[in-house]
Write an enzyme that holds these catalytic residues in place. Sequence first.
Site, PDB file in Angstrom:
ATOM      1  N   HIS A 184       0.832  -1.213   0.000  1.00 32.87           N
ATOM      2  CA  HIS A 184       0.000   0.000   0.000  1.00 32.87           C
ATOM      3  C   HIS A 184       0.867   1.262   0.000  1.00 32.87           C
ATOM      4  O   HIS A 184       0.672   2.165  -0.821  1.00 32.87           O
ATOM      5  CB  HIS A 184      -0.900  -0.039   1.237  1.00 32.87           C
ATOM      6  CG  HIS A 184      -1.757   1.163   1.452  1.00 32.87           C
ATOM      7  ND1 HIS A 184      -3.114   1.162   1.195  1.00 32.87           N
ATOM      8  CD2 HIS A 184      -1.482   2.400   1.944  1.00 32.87           C
ATOM      9  CE1 HIS A 184      -3.616   2.350   1.495  1.00 32.87           C
ATOM     10  NE2 HIS A 184      -2.647   3.118   1.954  1.00 32.87           N
ATOM     11  N   GLU A 185       1.836   1.314   0.907  1.00 30.75           N
ATOM     12  CA  GLU A 185       2.636   2.536   1.040  1.00 30.75           C
ATOM     13  C   GLU A 185       3.558   2.747  -0.148  1.00 30.75           C
ATOM     14  O   GLU A 185       3.785   3.886  -0.578  1.00 30.75           O
ATOM     15  CB  GLU A 185       3.434   2.502   2.347  1.00 30.75           C
ATOM     16  CG  GLU A 185       2.594   2.439   3.619  1.00 30.75           C
ATOM     17  CD  GLU A 185       1.619   3.595   3.767  1.00 30.75           C
ATOM     18  OE1 GLU A 185       1.783   4.624   3.076  1.00 30.75           O
ATOM     19  OE2 GLU A 185       0.681   3.477   4.571  1.00 30.75           O
TER      20      GLU A 185
ATOM     21  N   THR B  90     -10.946   2.430 -11.462  1.00 31.76           N
ATOM     22  CA  THR B  90     -11.320   2.099 -10.084  1.00 31.76           C
ATOM     23  C   THR B  90     -12.634   2.807  -9.765  1.00 31.76           C
ATOM     24  O   THR B  90     -12.735   4.021  -9.939  1.00 31.76           O
ATOM     25  CB  THR B  90     -10.240   2.529  -9.075  1.00 31.76           C
ATOM     26  OG1 THR B  90     -10.013   3.942  -9.193  1.00 31.76           O
ATOM     27  CG2 THR B  90      -8.940   1.790  -9.339  1.00 31.76           C
TER      28      THR B  90
END
Length: 362
Positions: free
Chosen positions: A217-218, A245
């Site tokens: 994620h990061e 998305t």
Amino acid sequence: MSEYGASQPPTRDLCGTMLVHRRLLNESMTYRARRNTIENRALQYERGRRPVRTNVVTLPVVVHVVHNPDAPEQNIGDEQIHSQITVLNQDFRATNPDVGNVPPVWKPLVTDALIEFQLAMRDPNGDPTDGIIRVETDQPSFTWDDAVKASAGGGADPWPSDQYLNLWVCQLRGGLLGYAQFPGGPPQTDGVVILHSAFGTTGTAAPPFDGGRTATHEIGHWLNLYHIWGDDDGGCTTDDKVADTPNQAGSNTGVPTFPRVTCGNAPDGDMFMNYMDYTDDVSMFMFTKGQGTRMNACLEGTRASFLVAQEVRVPAAVGHNGAHPAHNGEVERLLHDTERLTREILNDVRSALGMVTGRSSG
């Protein structure tokens, strides 16, 4: 739980990246100008105005383990670090074992980002290294103020951020799992910080964040991805600047059931299994093609030094006369793009200064 405590993980995935981003926007005119240029480039890639990269890029990683001797569990082992690298390579190449759990409607969107990670084999001086740096600290914990990224703050100084992806692993407080710095920020704080008990899949890694997905994620943020819901506090008015998305109201946590409909996005609902949401590690297992394009725009723009370095590292084939043929046009194109990006940033900074002083930037 004591401030040192590591036995209990946060009950909710909490990322501090947007806090850092907003701070830098408020503090730095240069950062604002760079972000505008980076977003313009990302838009060009989204519209298909740039060639598509087809080769795999391998990013050298240095892991700074910042640990307090009073909490020995913070000094995580090499096995835990290697487990995290394995997860990153699976997630960014779409070879993760759980990718098959993506709902059928979104399976065609799953992307191989053509990005791999390897612990650095040479340090900035050219000497051999295992890519792992261990630094003792007298600080019981850290937060998103970047103190862990400098020895003066009780942390560890970064290696050159145009040559290495710097990962800091430490004890974080306030329920924070990690944070990253978007591209365009100060080089001395560029990189990713992860809570040690949310790093990798072994050792101190604790459920529900023991799948290595916090780092996925990061690093997504580090490669210019926003949270999938657009950080608009449920307003359904801002998205993540990625067309494929679905718009969603806010973050999802825990283990949601598909479909989860918000923002009028029926019938399929939120793409909560995306790495850029806030679900538990067992519930996130995909990047989309649009996110892959956005990451590629970052790698061929602000972070082009990694691509250029890889091209230079690859040994050229030896010709019949013993000479090495010239590199193909890839290095030249990347260098040209990097120079152009620098000019664009300087022009944006001059324009911003002109707005402040009332002078023309011409």
